[in-house]
Design a protein around this motif. Structure first.
Motif, PDB file in Angstrom:
ATOM      1  N   GLN A  56       1.021  -0.960   0.151  1.00 40.54           N
ATOM      2  CA  GLN A  56      -0.324  -0.123  -0.238  1.00 40.54           C
ATOM      3  C   GLN A  56       0.849   1.496   0.063  1.00 40.54           C
ATOM      4  O   GLN A  56       0.345   2.413  -0.787  1.00 40.54           O
ATOM      5  CB  GLN A  56      -0.904   0.394   1.121  1.00 40.54           C
ATOM      6  N   THR A  57       1.814   1.144  -0.032  1.00 40.35           N
ATOM      7  CA  THR A  57       2.846   2.110   0.414  1.00 40.35           C
ATOM      8  C   THR A  57       3.797   2.646  -0.922  1.00 40.35           C
ATOM      9  O   THR A  57       3.934   3.805  -1.735  1.00 40.35           O
ATOM     10  CB  THR A  57       4.029   2.036   0.883  1.00 40.35           C
ATOM     11  N   ALA A  58       3.311   2.149  -1.877  1.00 34.30           N
ATOM     12  CA  ALA A  58       4.281   2.199  -3.147  1.00 34.30           C
ATOM     13  C   ALA A  58       3.399   3.358  -3.930  1.00 34.30           C
ATOM     14  O   ALA A  58       2.527   3.160  -4.011  1.00 34.30           O
ATOM     15  CB  ALA A  58       3.785   0.552  -4.171  1.00 34.30           C
ATOM     16  N   LEU A  91       2.949   3.377  11.735  1.00 29.36           N
ATOM     17  CA  LEU A  91       4.163   2.340  11.545  1.00 29.36           C
ATOM     18  C   LEU A  91       4.206   1.136  11.920  1.00 29.36           C
ATOM     19  O   LEU A  91       4.531   0.088  11.753  1.00 29.36           O
ATOM     20  CB  LEU A  91       5.252   3.256  11.617  1.00 29.36           C
ATOM     21  N   ALA A  92       2.523   0.723  13.291  1.00 32.66           N
ATOM     22  CA  ALA A  92       3.327  -0.463  13.899  1.00 32.66           C
ATOM     23  C   ALA A  92       2.350  -1.223  13.106  1.00 32.66           C
ATOM     24  O   ALA A  92       1.887  -2.661  12.756  1.00 32.66           O
ATOM     25  CB  ALA A  92       2.046   0.111  15.190  1.00 32.66           C
ATOM     26  N   THR A  93       0.188  -0.931  12.498  1.00 35.59           N
ATOM     27  CA  THR A  93       0.092  -1.446  11.618  1.00 35.59           C
ATOM     28  C   THR A  93       0.231  -0.555  10.482  1.00 35.59           C
ATOM     29  O   THR A  93      -0.698  -1.349   8.923  1.00 35.59           O
ATOM     30  CB  THR A  93      -1.090  -0.931  11.713  1.00 35.59           C
ATOM     31  N   MET A  94       1.291  -0.474   9.948  1.00 31.06           N
ATOM     32  CA  MET A  94       1.129   0.280   7.961  1.00 31.06           C
ATOM     33  C   MET A  94       0.166   0.745   7.970  1.00 31.06           C
ATOM     34  O   MET A  94      -0.483   0.372   6.478  1.00 31.06           O
ATOM     35  CB  MET A  94       1.728  -1.086   7.454  1.00 31.06           C
ATOM     36  N   THR A  95      -0.685   2.102   8.334  1.00 34.28           N
ATOM     37  CA  THR A  95      -2.035   2.317   7.457  1.00 34.28           C
ATOM     38  C   THR A  95      -2.519   3.702   7.707  1.00 34.28           C
ATOM     39  O   THR A  95      -1.130   4.351   8.572  1.00 34.28           O
ATOM     40  CB  THR A  95      -3.495   2.375   8.860  1.00 34.28           C
ATOM     41  N   PRO A  96      -2.234   3.874   6.501  1.00 33.98           N
ATOM     42  CA  PRO A  96      -2.078   5.673   6.415  1.00 33.98           C
ATOM     43  C   PRO A  96      -2.594   6.779   7.201  1.00 33.98           C
ATOM     44  O   PRO A  96      -4.147   6.307   7.730  1.00 33.98           O
ATOM     45  CB  PRO A  96      -2.552   6.307   4.478  1.00 33.98           C
TER      46      PRO A  96
END
Length: 437
Positions: free
Chosen positions: A98-100, A421-426
Motif C-alpha cells: 500500500q505504500t507504493a 508504522l505499527a500497523t502500516m495504515t495511512p
C-alpha cells in the motif's frame, strides 16, 4: 495468541508492554488465528527503490534481510522475476504494498513462497503467467504459497492471477513427525487469506500435467486456516480445495464462473498410504457462488471427492446458475464410502470474524477485494467488472487477455510520518495518495 517465537521475543519487554504487544492486531481488521502476528512491527524500515529483481534496493534484498522488518516501496511498476521465486525464510516480516506510488507493485514470471513464521503481505499483485514456456513445458508456479514452517501468516488484499500451478495456496510436507498432532504442527498452520482476488489460473499452459487452472490448494493436514472475503473467478477447480485432514473455515467468499468444481475436499488414498486417515473439518458460512460462461450445468458449491470423511458445518450459503436458478449446495465426485458428517452447531469463530449474509457478499467483495482497490490496475478492474456483468472465461495464457502488464515506472519517497508504522495504515485516505500513471 502469538507464536512461540513471538513469546520469546516479548520476554525482554516489561509485562505491560508484552501484554499490549501480544494483544495488538497485525492491522485494523485483521482476522483469523493469525490476526495477532506482529509481522515486522518495531523492526527496520526497508525501502524498495528499484524494480530490478535482485541487488541493492530490490524486493529480494529486503526479503532476505534478517530480523524484524517492514518493506515499503518508493517505486511503482512491474518487477519481472525472470522465472524465479522469492523465498521468504527470515521471520517477522511485513510487506506493505500500500505504500507504493501508483500503480503499485506487480510481480510477473515468478511468485512468493513463505517458509517461516509471522509474515504479513498486503496490497501486491502476483502474476506468474506462462513465462513464454511451451505447453506441458514444466513451468509450474504458484503465485503465492506457504510451506512447512509457515505459521501466523496473513495474505490480505492481494491480487493473484495467471498461475500455472495454484494462484494462492498453503502447503507443506504431509507427515513430518510421529503423530497426527505432529503432522499438523509441522506443516502450515494459523494462516489467513483475506480479501484477495484469486483469478484466471491458466488451464492448458505450461504445467506438465496439462490442464491446471486452480484457485487455492490447502494441502493435507494444514490447519487453522481462514479463507474469508475473497473473490475466486475463472478457475477450473480449487476455489478452494481442502485436502486430507485439513481444518479451517471458508467464509463470505464470492466464487464466480468456476469450472467443474468450486469448494471441494479430497483425501487421496494413494498419497496417504498406510497413514491413518484424518477427519477433515470445514466451516462454510455465508459464501455466494455464481455460474459463468465456463461453468457446467451441474456444479455444486461444495463437492466431496477421494476417500476420507469430513465434518462440515454450513450456514447461509447460496449458489445460482447464470439466470439465477438454484444450484445444489452439496455434491460428490467419489464412489468410495467417504461421507460428509454435517454438524449442526456453529464452531467458535476465530479472532475478528463476524460473517455477513450471503446476499451481502457480492457487493462487499466487489467493493474492496484485491490489491489497492482504491487504485485498481487494468486487469484487476477487468476481472471485477466481468464478475459483476457475468462475462469472462477460464483462460490458457495471459496473452488471451492482453498479456503481461506494461506500466511506467514511478517514484515517490516514503514519508514515515504519513503512516502508523505499527500497523502500516495511512494517516490520510489511500485515495489521496494516488498519482497519475
Amino acid at each position: 495468541m502469538a507464536s512461540c517465537c513471538m513469546i520469546l521475543a516479548l520476554a525482554t519487554l516489561t509485562p505491560t508492554l508484552a501484554m499490549a504487544a501480544e494483544s495488538a492486531l497485525a492491522f485494523p481488521g485483521a482476522q483469523g488465528w493469525a490476526a495477532h502476528t506482529p509481522g515486522g512491527r518495531d523492526g527496520k524500515i526497508l525501502r524498495v527503490t528499484t524494480l530490478k529483481p535482485r541487488g541493492p534496493g530490490s524486493l529480494r534484498e529486503a526479503l532476505e534481510t534478517a530480523g524484524p522488518r517492514t518493506v515499503v516501496f518508493e517505486v511503482g511498476g512491474v518487477i519481472d522475476l525472470d522465472r524465479d521465486t522469492l523465498d521468504v525464510k527470515e521471520p517477522f516480516l511485513t510487506i506493505a504494498g500500500q505504500t507504493a506510488p501508483s500503480p503499485g507493485i506487480t510481480l510477473v514470471r515468478g511468485g512468493i513462497d513463505v517458509r517461516t513464521h509471522d509474515v504479513v503481505i498486503r496490497h501486491i499483485r502476483i502474476r506468474p503467467g506462462d513465462a513464454e514456456v511451451a505447453h506441458f513445458g514444466g513451468w509450474e508456479h504458484d503465485g503465492f504459497s506457504t510451506y512447512e514452517g509457515a505459521v501466523d501468516v496473513i495474505v490480505d488484499h492481494c491480487s493473484l492471477t495467471w498461475a500455472t500451478d495454484e494462484n494462492l495456496s498453503s502447503s507443506g510436507k504431509r507427515f513430518i513427525g510421529e503423530t497426527p498432532d505432529d503432522w499438523r504442527n509441522n506443516t502450515s498452520h494459523r494462516i489467513t487469506f483475506s480479501n484477495n482476488l484469486i483469478a484466471e489460473g491458466l488451464a492448458f499452459a505450461s504445467h506438465a500435467k496439462g490442464e491446471h487452472s486452480k484457485g487455492s490448494l490447502i494441502h493435507d493436514n494444514v490447519n487453522d486456516i481462514l479463507i474469508i472475503g475473497n473473490l475466486y473467478a475463472h478457475n477450473f477447480e480449487r476455489s478452494p480445495l481442502f485436502k486430507g485432514g485439513v481444518r479451517g473455515m471458508v467464509i463470505n467468499n464470492l466464487i464466480y464462473d468456476p469450472g467443474q468444481r468450486a469448494i471441494h475436499y479430497n483425501l487421496i488414498a494413494e498419497e496417504w498410504g498406510d497413514h491413518p486417515y484424518q477427519l477433515g473439518r470445514l466451516a462454510m458460512i455465508g459464501n455466494a457462488m455464481r455460474a459463468g460462461p465456463s461453468t457446467p450445468n451441474d456444479v455444486a458449491l461444495f463437492m466431496l471427492g477421494g476417500s476420507g470423511d469430513i465434518e462440515l458445518y454450513q450456514e447461509d450459503n447460496i449458489a445460482v446458475d447464470r439466470i439465477g436458478r438454484p444450484l445444489p449446495i452439496l455434491g460428490r465426485y467419489t464412489t468410495t464410502a467417504a461421507k460428509i458428517i454435517e454438524l449442526k452447531q456453529r464452531p467458535v469463530l476465530p479472532e475478528g470474524v463476524k460473517p455477513i449474509t450471503a446476499v451481502q457478499v457480492q457487493d462487499a467483495v466487489i467493493n474492496g477485494v484485491g490489491a489497492r482497490p482504491w487504485d485498481r490496475d487494468h486487469d484487476d478492474a477487468r476481472v471485477v467488472s466481468d464478475t459483476v456483468e457475468g462475462r469472462g472465461r477460464i483462460i490458457d495464457s495471459q496473452t488471451d487477455v492482453g498479456g503481461y502488464p506494461h506500466q511506467s515506472e514511478t517514484h515517490q519517497a516514503f514519508v514515515a510520518e504519513d503512516w502508523d508504522l505499527a500497523t502500516m495504515t495511512p494517516r490520510k485516505p489511500y485515495s489521496a495518495r494516488v498519482r497519475p500513471h
